[in-house]
Scaffold this motif. Structure first.
Motif, PDB file in Angstrom:
ATOM      1  N   ALA A   1      -3.087   2.936   6.646  1.00 50.53           N
ATOM      2  CA  ALA A   1      -1.804   2.856   6.492  1.00 50.53           C
ATOM      3  C   ALA A   1      -1.098   2.600   7.752  1.00 50.53           C
ATOM      4  CB  ALA A   1      -1.263   4.163   5.741  1.00 50.53           C
ATOM      5  N   VAL A   2      -1.692   1.744   8.620  1.00 56.58           N
ATOM      6  CA  VAL A   2      -0.948   1.460   9.817  1.00 56.58           C
ATOM      7  C   VAL A   2       0.146   0.703   9.480  1.00 56.58           C
ATOM      8  CG1 VAL A   2      -1.468   0.382  12.100  1.00 56.58           C
ATOM      9  CG2 VAL A   2      -3.010   1.918  11.228  1.00 56.58           C
ATOM     10  N   TRP A   3       1.151   0.887  10.144  1.00 60.24           N
ATOM     11  CA  TRP A   3       2.589  -0.080   9.571  1.00 60.24           C
ATOM     12  C   TRP A   3       2.296  -1.376  10.401  1.00 60.24           C
ATOM     13  CZ3 TRP A   3       4.541   5.344  11.227  1.00 60.24           C
ATOM     14  CH2 TRP A   3       4.658   6.064  10.215  1.00 60.24           C
ATOM     15  N   PRO A   4       2.461  -2.509   9.606  1.00 64.21           N
ATOM     16  CA  PRO A   4       2.097  -3.827  10.360  1.00 64.21           C
ATOM     17  C   PRO A   4       3.175  -4.155  11.052  1.00 64.21           C
ATOM     18  CG  PRO A   4       2.518  -3.992   7.852  1.00 64.21           C
ATOM     19  CD  PRO A   4       2.394  -2.481   8.186  1.00 64.21           C
ATOM     20  N   HIS A   5       4.468  -3.611  11.012  1.00 73.13           N
ATOM     21  CA  HIS A   5       5.530  -4.458  11.785  1.00 73.13           C
ATOM     22  C   HIS A   5       5.854  -3.436  13.051  1.00 73.13           C
ATOM     23  CE1 HIS A   5       6.924  -0.846   9.037  1.00 73.13           C
ATOM     24  NE2 HIS A   5       8.014  -0.757   9.765  1.00 73.13           N
ATOM     25  N   MET A   6       4.946  -2.550  13.323  1.00 73.07           N
ATOM     26  CA  MET A   6       5.112  -1.909  14.568  1.00 73.07           C
ATOM     27  C   MET A   6       3.961  -1.836  15.323  1.00 73.07           C
ATOM     28  SD  MET A   6       6.776   1.823  12.976  1.00 73.07           S
ATOM     29  CE  MET A   6       7.922   1.796  12.165  1.00 73.07           C
TER      30      MET A   6
ATOM     31  N   SER B   1       0.265   4.177   0.696  1.00 75.05           N
ATOM     32  CA  SER B   1       0.087   5.222   1.723  1.00 75.05           C
ATOM     33  C   SER B   1       0.878   4.801   3.094  1.00 75.05           C
ATOM     34  CB  SER B   1      -1.418   4.948   2.032  1.00 75.05           C
ATOM     35  OG  SER B   1      -2.185   4.230   1.521  1.00 75.05           O
ATOM     36  N   MET B   2       1.453   3.413   3.023  1.00 73.48           N
ATOM     37  CA  MET B   2       2.405   3.080   4.373  1.00 73.48           C
ATOM     38  C   MET B   2       3.493   4.247   4.070  1.00 73.48           C
ATOM     39  SD  MET B   2       1.778   0.018   5.613  1.00 73.48           S
ATOM     40  CE  MET B   2       0.460  -1.103   5.304  1.00 73.48           C
TER      41      MET B   2
ATOM     42  N   ARG C   1      14.975   7.269   5.823  1.00 74.20           N
ATOM     43  CA  ARG C   1      14.474   6.861   6.935  1.00 74.20           C
ATOM     44  C   ARG C   1      12.981   5.994   6.530  1.00 74.20           C
ATOM     45  NH1 ARG C   1      14.013   6.933  12.392  1.00 74.20           N
ATOM     46  NH2 ARG C   1      11.931   7.399  13.282  1.00 74.20           N
TER      47      ARG C   1
ATOM     48  N   ALA D   1       2.558   7.921   4.440  1.00 73.20           N
ATOM     49  CA  ALA D   1       2.211   8.246   5.995  1.00 73.20           C
ATOM     50  C   ALA D   1       3.405   8.755   6.852  1.00 73.20           C
ATOM     51  CB  ALA D   1       1.775   7.177   6.597  1.00 73.20           C
TER      52      ALA D   1
ATOM     53  N   ASP E   1       0.975  -1.295   0.058  1.00 72.44           N
ATOM     54  CA  ASP E   1       0.074  -0.011  -0.080  1.00 72.44           C
ATOM     55  C   ASP E   1       0.850   1.325  -0.080  1.00 72.44           C
ATOM     56  OD1 ASP E   1      -1.710   1.981   0.371  1.00 72.44           O
ATOM     57  OD2 ASP E   1      -2.604   1.262   2.269  1.00 72.44           O
TER      58      ASP E   1
ATOM     59  N   ARG F   1      -1.600   9.163  15.190  1.00 68.10           N
ATOM     60  CA  ARG F   1      -0.287   9.367  14.457  1.00 68.10           C
ATOM     61  C   ARG F   1      -0.289  10.564  13.720  1.00 68.10           C
ATOM     62  NH1 ARG F   1       0.972   4.865  10.368  1.00 68.10           N
ATOM     63  NH2 ARG F   1      -0.565   5.905   9.023  1.00 68.10           N
TER      64      ARG F   1
ATOM     65  N   VAL G   1       8.124  -3.769   5.900  1.00 67.38           N
ATOM     66  CA  VAL G   1       6.807  -3.824   5.526  1.00 67.38           C
ATOM     67  C   VAL G   1       6.957  -5.174   4.490  1.00 67.38           C
ATOM     68  CG1 VAL G   1       4.705  -3.322   4.118  1.00 67.38           C
ATOM     69  CG2 VAL G   1       5.595  -1.932   6.041  1.00 67.38           C
TER      70      VAL G   1
ATOM     71  N   SER H   1       4.874  11.949   8.177  1.00 67.22           N
ATOM     72  CA  SER H   1       5.296  12.195   9.660  1.00 67.22           C
ATOM     73  C   SER H   1       6.543  12.707   9.793  1.00 67.22           C
ATOM     74  CB  SER H   1       5.186  10.682  10.448  1.00 67.22           C
ATOM     75  OG  SER H   1       4.062  10.275  10.218  1.00 67.22           O
TER      76      SER H   1
ATOM     77  N   PHE I   1       0.582 -10.408   4.775  1.00 69.11           N
ATOM     78  CA  PHE I   1       0.712  -8.836   5.065  1.00 69.11           C
ATOM     79  C   PHE I   1       0.379  -8.020   3.890  1.00 69.11           C
ATOM     80  CE2 PHE I   1       4.416  -7.669   8.073  1.00 69.11           C
ATOM     81  CZ  PHE I   1       3.564  -8.267   9.022  1.00 69.11           C
TER      82      PHE I   1
ATOM     83  N   TYR J   1       6.348   7.247  15.762  1.00 68.72           N
ATOM     84  CA  TYR J   1       7.350   7.369  14.717  1.00 68.72           C
ATOM     85  C   TYR J   1       7.551   8.871  14.344  1.00 68.72           C
ATOM     86  CZ  TYR J   1       9.015   6.573   9.727  1.00 68.72           C
ATOM     87  OH  TYR J   1       9.748   6.244   8.980  1.00 68.72           O
ATOM     88  N   GLY J   2       6.540   9.705  13.980  1.00 67.80           N
ATOM     89  CA  GLY J   2       7.073  11.166  13.826  1.00 67.80           C
ATOM     90  C   GLY J   2       7.870  11.763  14.870  1.00 67.80           C
TER      91      GLY J   2
ATOM     92  N   ARG K   1       9.418  -7.243   4.379  1.00 69.84           N
ATOM     93  CA  ARG K   1      10.440  -8.187   5.156  1.00 69.84           C
ATOM     94  C   ARG K   1      10.110  -9.805   4.763  1.00 69.84           C
ATOM     95  NH1 ARG K   1      11.333  -6.696  11.019  1.00 69.84           N
ATOM     96  NH2 ARG K   1       9.510  -7.578  11.168  1.00 69.84           N
TER      97      ARG K   1
END
Lengths: 579, 360, 382
Positions: B89-94, A198-199, A212, A202, A196, B150, A221, A206, A302, B102-103, A223
Motif C-alpha cells: 500500500a505504498v501510495w503511487p502518487h507520492m 489498504s492504500m 484527509r 494505511a 487497493d 511509514r 490515486v 497514519s 496504476f 504523511y503521518g 486521478r
C-alpha cells in the motif's frame, strides 16, 4: 495424455508450414482489418475534410475547390467565438460532471450509505433517457415564464421572476452536466473499486481522518481515472448537438455542433461550412481523445487489483447519512423524476399548458401515436438496429482486440489508433461523412446505413471495454488450453471468449443504449424507410407537437429499460458492480 | 500493564462466525504472532485491533485505552497505532519521502522535525537515497521497506503486520525476516504479526498465538509450541510431526507413559500435565528429526527395527519413509551414509521427544 | 382578383390585387375561373384519373412522399389517399431547404427515393426543372387549381398558407387584447412586447422566408428595415422551426408570435389552447406546392397521388384536417359555412388582402436570397 500425443503427432507434418502460416497471418489479418477500418472510419472523416474545401456538395455540378469556408471558420470572429464558448462550456461541463460523479462514486463505494444497489442504479438511470428528450423535458419544466416549476413557484411561493431558467447558458450547461454525470460516475466508481483498499487503510492508520484520506489518498490515486473521465465527458460535450439545440439553439449558448446543424438545415445550406466547422471540432476532440487515451493508459497501469476477501471498511456517515442520501435523491429528482413527470404531463394533456390545474387531460396523443404508421415502423426499425448494431459492433471489436492484443498482428498500434478515432468525431459530423460515403451504395436510405454509422461510431467504446477484459485475463489460462492440445481457435472460443464474456456483454448493453438514443447522426441519415424513434422525437418536436415527441421519448425509455432488464435477468449482465 | 489487551473478541458476519471468544495480551515491547491457516480469523483479529473492521462482541484496549467495546469503536486514525500491509500500500502518487512523511504531516509536525524523522526512518529501513523516488519505481522489497518506515515514523503504540512478507520471493523473504526481527528488537516496538508461515512465526516471535477456525488453539513461546503441542492440529501445523493413534498401556510415575500403536509399544510423556490419563486413546507425536539411527546391536528403550521404503535427498538430511510394524514413520536422517531403500535398520526415539496428546 | 394574374412572368395590376379574396368561395369560384359552377358530377367526369393510371399505380404498390407540413396532419391526409387506392405512402418530413437539398443530391447520384415532393419554395423547383429533375406531368385535376397557383406540367399548389400573428389570451391584458384584435402590423413593433415576443428565422424554410420577404422585399416601401429593426428591438426569441415556437406560445412562454398560420393555430385552438390570431392587411401567404420527380421509382403512384391531391376530394380532405385556403376555387372549409370552431369567435376574421403575387419578383427568386442576410443582420445573427 492421449490428447497431447495426438496433437504432437498431428503437428509433426505441419511444422514446415508453421512459419509460413504465421507470416500469412502477420499480413493478411492486419490488411483486412485495416481495410474495414478505413472504409468504416477513415473514408467518412476524409470526405469531411474534402467537403470543407469544396464550394458545394460533392454532386453539385457547380461545385469547385475553395478555401472560403475553411478561411471563414478558422479565421473569423463569430466562429472563433463559438469555438471558445464550446471549449469553455465543455470544460466547465466536464468539471462539474466530474465533481458530482466523483462525489457520488465516493459516497456509494466508500461509505455506509444505505441501499447501495438502488443508489447506484438511480445514479446511472439517466443513461436510459435520451439527453435530447431530457432537454425537451427540462424546457417544459423550466423555461422562464411558462416552465412548470417557475409557474408553480409563482403560484405557491409568489416568486416574481423565474426560479430556474434552462434557456440561458447556465441552464444549458447544467442540463448537460446532469446527463454526463453517469459517465464520470461509472469511470470513477470502477477505479475506486479497483483500488487497493489498504492504500486508504494505511492512511487511516497514519492518523489521517476521512476527509484527509479522501483528498490526499483516494482521489489522487484514482486521478488517472478522473482525468480520463474528464476528457471523455469533454469530448462528448464538445460534439453535443441535441441539448443546446433543444434549449434554444445558438441564442442561449453558441455551440459548434449546433452551428453545423444550422449550416445543413437553414438557408443558405452550406455543406462546406458545416464540414469546415466539423474539421475544427475534430481537432478539438482529437486533443481531448489524446488526453483521454493517455490518462486511461496510465489508469490501467496504476490500478492494483488485490483479490483479498476483506470487506472494505465503510466510512460511517452518521448524521451526514441523511444529507448524502438527500444529495443522491436530489440528483435523481433532477435527472430522472422531474423530467419523466414533465414528459408524462405533456403526453397526457392536449397542449402544453403552463398551469397544471388548467390542463386538459387526454389520451388523444397516445391514440395518434399508436395509430401512426411512421411510429410503428420506427419502433420496428429501432428494435432491429438496437439488436444488430451492438452485435456487429461487438463482434468487430472482439476481432480487432483479439488481433491486436493476442495475435499481436503487425501494425497493431496503428489499428488501435484508428479504432479510437471515431470518439473524436461528433455524431453530427460523422453522420455527414457517412452520408457521403454511402450515398451511392445500396445501403443508402436503409437501416443498414444507420447500423454502419453506429458500428463505426461506437467501435471505440466496445474495443476499449473488450481490450480491458482481455488484458485482465491471465495468459496462462489460454496457454493451459493450448497445452491441452486445443487448436488456436478452439482456445479462443472455449477459453478467451468465455472469460471476456462479462466485459463483452456490458459493452453490448452500453452500445445498445447508445444505439437506441443516438440522434445527431440518425437525423442526417434518416430516410423514408429507416426512421428510428430518436429521429421521430426530433421530428415531432420540430415539425409536429411536443406531446408526440414526449411520447416517443417515453417509448424509447421503455425499449431501453426492457432491453436492460432482459440483459440483467436473462443474460445476467450488469453495467456496474453494485446493482 | 499489557500494551494490547484483547478480551472475549468475537466477530461474525451474519451467521458466519469469523472469530470466537478470543482473549490474549501483548506486553510492552513484545513481538507476538498470530499464526494459522488461511481463513482461521487471524487477519480479521488484526483488522479489529486496527479498527478496520468492527467486532461483534468483546473488548480491545491499546496502551490501557479502551478502543473497542459494545457501542464503542475508536476509528483507526485515533488509535495511535500503525500497520504494514501485505500489498505494501505504498501510495503511487507520492515520493518515498512523502509516503513516510504523511503521518507526520497529518499531525502537523514542523517541517524540520519531519525532515529529521523521515530521514531517520528511511535510514532505519535502509532506504537512504531513495527519498525522491516514487513508489511505483521500487522493487517489492523496497516498497515493503517504505511501508515499514511509514509505519514506524509516527512512533505508534503498537505495530501491526499483515503478512507483510508473503508477496516477496523466497530469498528476499528470508532476508527480510531477519531484518524485521532485528529492527523490532532494536526499536522495542510492541508488535502483532499475522502470518500463515510457521517458520516465519517461529523465527520472529516472542510468542505465538495459534489459531484455527476463529479460535485460539494454543499460545506460547515458539519452543513451547514446537515441543509441547497440545493438539493434533498444533502438532501437525507446526513442524509437521508424525502422529499415530495409540492406546495408553501404562503410566509410570512422573508422566512417563507407555503407549501401544498396533503391535508395538513406545514410551513417551504427556505434553501437558493436565492431559495426563491412566488409560484410553492417545495421540503419539514424533518429530521426524527425533528419529536417530543406531547400531543394529544397540539396546534400550524405544528401539525399533524398521524397513527403509524410500529415501529422499534434501541436502543436509535425507527424508526417509520407514515401515514400522503396521505404520509408516517419516524420519530425517543425516545425509552422510544414508540407508538404502529395502534395508532394515535400527532406530531409536528418545522418550523425551515422544509427545502424548490426549486431546482428540 | 390577383390569383389569376400571378402566373410566373406576369405582374398583377396593383389596384385590383388587394381585394378580399376568400370572401365567399362560390362567388370567388365564379369570378376566378369565369366558368359556371361545376357540379361534383361534372367535376368527376373531367378530373377523375384514368383507370389505366389507377391500375398502374396500384401495381407499383407504394409511394414515397417528401413534405414540409406537420407530420401527423400530413400522415392523416395521405391516409385518405391510401384508403381510396390501397397504396400506402412513406412520408418523409423535413424543413424545405435541407429536404430539397437532400432530394437534389439523391437525384443527382441516382438514389431515386422520393416520388412526389411538396415544399414551400417554387424557385427551387423551377431550378431543378431546368436541371431536368422534374417530371413533366399535367394532372387532369390540376385544371381546377387557380391559374396563378400552378406552373403547368411542373408544380401545382396543394394549399395556400396565410400568415398573421397570434397571441396567448391569458398572457395579455384586456387592453392589449383589444389592441391585438385591431389586426394592424404596427402592433408588432410596440415596445410593450419586449421579451414577450418570438419569431422564426427566414432561413428555416419557404413559409418564413415568404413572410419576411413581404416586409423586406415586396412591401419594402411600406415596412422595410425600419419595421424589422423595431421588431428586433423587442429582444425576440428566435426559433429555427415554428412548431416549438407555437408550443411555447400555447404554454404562455410568449405573449405574441408572428408567422402564425391558420393550420397550426387552428390545431392548437381545437386542443383548447388559449390562442387567438388575426391576419392584418396585407397578409403574406405562401404556396405549398407539389411536384413529381422525373426519375420517380413509382411514377404512376406519384401521378395518381398528384391527381388526388389536386382534386376537390384531396383538397377537402386537407381542409378537414387543417383549415387553410385551398388552391381550388371549388373547395372551401365547410366549418366556415357552419360557423363552427374558430369561425364562431368574434376575434376571428379571414384574411382579406392576401399578398401572394411575388413569385416572380427578381428579389424573391434570387438564389442568394439577400433578404435573409439583411434580416440576420438586423437581428444580430451572424
Amino acid at each position: 495424455m492421449s490428447t497431447i500425443v495426438q496433437a504432437a503427432a498431428q503437428s509433426g507434418p505441419r511444422t514446415g508450414f508453421a512459419p509460413l502460416r504465421r507470416r500469412r497471418r502477420g499480413f493478411v489479418l492486419p490488411i483486412v482489418l485495416g481495410l474495414i477500418l478505413t472504409i468504416l472510419v477513415l473514408v467518412p472523416i476524409l470526405l469531411m475534410f474534402i467537403g470543407a474545401v469544396r464550394s458545394g456538395t460533392f454532386v453539385d455540378p457547380h461545385s469547385t475547390f475553395s478555401l472560403r469556408s475553411l478561411q471563414a471558420v478558422y479565421t473569423t470572429w463569430p466562429y472563433l467565438r463559438t469555438l471558445g464558448i464550446t471549449v469553455g462550456a465543455s470544460l466547465l461541463v466536464s468539471l462539474l460532471a466530474c465533481v458530482v460523479g466523483i462525489a457520488l462514486a465516493w459516497l456509494i463505494a466508500r461509505t455506509d450509505i444505505p441501499a447501495k444497489g438502488l443508489m447506484e442504479n438511480s445514479v446511472i438511470a439517466p443513461l436510459y433517457l435520451s439527453p435530447f428528450v431530457g432537454a425537451l423535458a427540462w424546457l417544459i419544466l423550466a423555461s422562464p415564464r411558462a416552465g412548470l416549476l417557475n409557474v408553480l413557484a409563482h403560484q405557491f411561493f409568489g416568486a416574481t421572476g423565474p426560479i430556474i431558467n434552462v434557456t440561458t447558458s447556465t441552464g444549458v450547461i447544467l442540463i448537460m452536466v446532469l446527463y454526463n454525470v453517469p459517465y464520470a460516475y461509472m469511470t470513477v466508481s470502477a477505479a475506486l473499486r479497483g483500488m487497493d483498499p489498504s492504500m486508504e487503510e494505511a492512511s487511516y492508520l497514519s492518523g489521517a481522518g476521512v476527509v484527509r484520506t479522501a483528498l490526499k489518498i483516494t482521489f489522487p490515486v484514482v486521478r488517472p481515472a478522473i482525468v480520463s473521465a474528464f476528457f471523455f465527458v469533454f469530448v462528448l460535450t464538445c460534439g453535443t448537438f441535441s441539448i443546446p439545440a433543444a434549449l434554444g439553439g445558438t441564442q442561449a449558448l453558441p455551440f459548434m455542433a449546433v452551428d453545423i446543424y444550422h449550416a445543413t438545415a437553414t438557408y443558405p445550406i452550406d455543406y462546406s461550412r458545416a464540414a469546415s466547422i466539423g474539421t475544427m471540432l475534430f481537432w478539438i476532440s482529437l486533443i481531448g481523445v489524446a488526453f483521454y487515451r493517455f490518462a486511461s493508459q496510465v489508469a490501467t497501469r496504476f490500478v492494483t487489483v488485490t483479490a483479498r476477501g476483506y470487506r472494505m471498511r465503510f466510512v460511517k456517515l452518521r448524521g451526514l447519512r441523511v444529507v448524502s442520501v438527500g444529495l443522491i435523491a436530489a440528483y435523481v429528482v433532477l435527472a430522472i423524476i422531474l423530467p419523466y413527470l414533465a414528459l408524462f404531463y405533456v403526453a397526457f394533456t392536449s397542449f402544453t399548458s403552463s398551469s397544471i390545474a388548467a390542463a386538459s387531460w387526454t389520451l388523444d396523443n397516445f391514440k395518434a401515436v399508436a395509430g401512426s404508421v411512421a411510429v410503428s415502423q420506427s419502433i420496428v426499425n429501432t428494435l432491429i438496429i438496437a439488436v444488430i448494431a451492438p452485435t456487429l459492433c461487438i463482434m468487430f471489436a472482439v476481432w480487432i482486440a483479439y488481433a491486436i492484443r493476442r495475435l499481436k498482428v503487425r501494425g497493431g498500434g496503428i489499428l488501435d489508433y484508428i479504432t479510437m478515432f471515431p470518439i473524436a468525431v461528433p455524431g453530427i459530423v460523422f453522420g455527414t461523412g457517412i452520408f457521403w460515403t454511402y450515398l451511392m451504395t445500396p445501403a443508402y436510405g436503409t437501416i443498414w446505413i444507420l447500423i454502419i454509422a453506429f458500428v463505426a461510431s461506437y467501435v471505440p467504446f466496445a474495443y476499449r471495454m473488450i481490450d480491458t477484459s482481455l488484458i485482465q485475463i491471465d495468459k496462462s489460462l489460454e496457454e493451459a488450453s493450448a497445452l491441452c492440445g486445443a487448436s488456436h481457435w478452439r482456445t479462443a472460443w472455449q477459453v478467451t471468449f468465455r472469460l471476456i464474456r462479462p466485459g463483452v456483454l456490458s459493452a453490448w448493453i452500453l452500445i445498445f443504449i447508445f444505439s437506441v438514443r443516438e440522434i445527431s447522426a440518425a437525423i442526417l441519415l434518416s430516410s423514408a424507410s429507416n426512421k428510428v424513434l430518436s429521429v421521430m422525437s426530433w421530428d415531432y418536436l420540430e415539425f409536429g407537437n411536443v406531446q408526440n415527441a414526449a411520447i416517443i421519448g417515453l417509448l424509447q425509455t421503455a425499449i431501453l429499460v426492457l432491453g436492460i432488464l432482459a440483459g440483467r435477468y436473462v443474460l445476467r449482465i450488469k453495467l456496474s458492480q453494485n446493482g | 500493564m499489557a500494551q494490547l489487551s484483547v478480551e472475549n473478541l468475537e466477530v461474525s458476519y451474519g451467521a458466519m462466525v469469523a472469530v470466537k471468544d478470543l482473549s490474549f495480551d501483548v506486553e510492552e515491547g513484545e513481538f507476538v504472532s498470530l499464526l494459522g491457516p488461511s481463513g482461521c480469523g487471524k487477519t480479521t483479529t488484526l483488522r479489529c485491533i486496527a479498527g478496520l473492521e468492527a467486532s461483534s462482541a468483546g473488548r480491545i484496549s491499546i496502551g490501557g485505552d479502551l478502543v473497542a467495546e459494545d457501542g464503542l469503536e475508536v476509528p483507526p486514525e485515533k488509535r495511535d497505532i500503525n500497520m504494514v500491509f501485505q500489498s505494501y500500500a505504498v501510495w503511487p502518487h507520492m515520493s518515498v519521502f512523502e509516503n513516510v512523511a504523511y503521518g507526520l504531516r497529518t499531525r502537523r509536525e514542523p517541517s524540520e522535525t519531519i525532515q529529521v524523522k523521515v530521514g531517520e526512518a528511511l535510514q532505519t529501513v535502509g532506504l537512504e537515497g531513495y527519498a525522491h523516488r516514487f513508489g511505483t519505481e521500487l522493487s517489492g522489497g523496497q516498497q515493503q521497506r517504505v511501508a515499514l518506515a511509514r509505519a514506524i515514523v509516527t512512533s505508534p503504540r503498537l505495530l501491526l503486520f499483515d503478512e507483510p512478507l508473503s508477496n516477496l520471493d523466497a530469498g528476499l523473504r528470508e532476508r527480510m525476516r531477519f531484518e524485521l526481527v532485528e529492527l523490532q528488537r532494536r526499536l522495542g516496538k510492541t508488535s502483532l504479526y499475522v502470518t500463515h508461515d510457521q517458520s516465519e512465526a517461529m523465527l520472529m516471535s516472542d510468542r505465538i498465538l495459534l489459531m484455527k477456525a476463529g479460535q485460539l488453539v494454543q499460545m506460547g513461546s515458539p519452543r513451547d509450541l514446537y515441543d509441547r503441542p497440545a493438539s493434533r492440529f498444533a502438532a501437525e501445523f507446526i513442524g509437521n510431526a508424525n502422529i499415530f493413534d495409540g492406546e495408553i498401556a501404562s503410566v509410570a510415575g512422573n508422566a512417563a507413559v507407555l503407549a501401544r500403536i498396533g503391535g508395538i509399544s513406545i514410551e513417551g510423556r504427556f505434553s501437558w500435565p493436565e492431559q495426563a490419563r491412566n488409560s484410553g486413546e492417545v495421540l503419539v507425536c514424533i518429530r521426524a528429526e527425533s528419529v536417530v539411527r543406531v547400531a543394529s546391536e544397540a539396546t534400550g528403550v524405544n528401539l525399533f527395527d524398521v524397513e527403509v521404503r524410500t529415501v529422499s535427498f534434501l541436502g543436509a538430511t535425507v527424508n526417509c519413509l520407514l515401515q514400522l510394524d503396521g505404520v509408516t514413520l517419516r524420519a530425517d536422517l543425516p545425509a552422510r551414509h544414508p540407508p538404502a531403500p529395502g534395508e532394515t535398520i535400527r532406530i531409536r526415539i528418545d522418550p523425551e521427544a515422544v509427545t502424548m496428546i490426549t486431546e482428540p | 382578383m390577383d390569383f389569376q394574374r400571378t402566373r410566373a412572368g406576369q405582374s398583377a395590376p396593383q389596384g385590383l390585387s388587394r381585394r378580399s379574396v376568400l370572401k365567399g368561395a362560390a362567388a370567388m369560384g365564379l369570378a376566378a375561373s369565369g366558368l359556371p359552377l361545376l357540379s361534383s358530377v361534372a367535376r368527376a367526369a373531367t378530373e377523375e384519373p384514368s383507370a389505366d393510371l389507377v391500375n398502374a399505380a396500384k401495381a407499383e404498390g407504394t409511394l414515397t412522399f417528401y413534405h414540409t407540413t406537420a407530420i401527423d396532419l400530413t400522415a392523416n391526409w395521405t391516409a385518405n389517399f391510401t384508403k381510396k387506392y390501397g397504396i400506402p405512402t412513406q412520408n418523409v418530413r423535413g424543413p424545405s431547404y435541407p429536404l430539397w437539398e437532400r432530394w437534389l443530391t439523391e437525384e443527382r447520384v441516382g438514389q431515386h427515393v422520393a416520388d412526389a415532393i411538396q415544399i414551400t419554395d417554387t424557385v427551387l423547383i423551377e431550378a431543378a426543372h431546368a436541371e431536368g429533375l422534374i417530371a413533366d406531368y399535367t394532372p387532369a385535376s390540376g385544371a381546377g387549381i387557380r391559374p396563378g397557383m400552378k406552373k403547368e406540367g411542373v408544380w401545382y399548389t396543394a394549399f395556400v398558407n396565410a400568415m398573421g400573428y397570434a397571441w396567448n389570451s391569458q398572457r395579455v391584458s384586456p387592453e392589449e387584447d383589444k389592441l391585438l384584435r385591431s389586426a394592424k402590423w404596427d402592433v408588432l413593433t410596440d415596445p410593450r412586447w419586449s421579451g414577450r415576443f418570438a419569431t422564426s428565422t427566414p432561413a428555416s424554410g419557404g413559409s418564413s422566408y415568404s413572410y419576411v420577404y413581404m416586409f423586406l422585399g415586396g412591401k419594402r416601401s411600406m415596412f422595410g428595415p425600419d419595421f424589422v429593426t423595431k421588431q428586433a428591438a423587442l429582444n425576440a426569441q428566435i426559433y429555427e422551426s415554428k412548431s416549438p415556437m407555437y408550443d411555447r406560445l400555447a404554454a404562455g412562454e410568449f405573449a405574441l408570435v408572428d408567422q402564425a398560420s391558420q393550420s397550426d393555430m387552428g390545431g392548437l385552438y381545437l386542443k383548447g389552447a388559449p390562442i387567438r390570431w388575426v391576419f392584418p392587411d396585407p397578409t403574406p401567404a405562401n404556396l405549398t406546392v407539389q411536384t413529381i420527380s422525373a426519375k420517380a421509382t413509382h411514377p404512376n403512384a406519384a401521378r395518381l397521388f398528384q391527381e388526388w391531391a389536386m382534386s376537390h376530394e384531396g383538397q377537402a380532405a386537407w381542409f378537414a384536417l387543417a383549415g387553410v385556403a385551398s388552391a381550388r376555387e371549388d373547395t372551401v372549409d365547410p366549418r366556415k359555412v357552419a360557423k363552427s370552431d374558430w369561425y364562431k369567435e368574434d376575434w376571428y376574421k379571414d384574411p382579406a388582402d392576401l399578398y401572394i403575387d411575388y413569385l416572380s419578383d427578381p428579389g424573391y427568386v434570387d438564389p442568394a436570397k439577400p433578404i435573409i442576410g439583411e434580416w440576420n443582420q438586423i437581428f444580430g445573427r451572424s
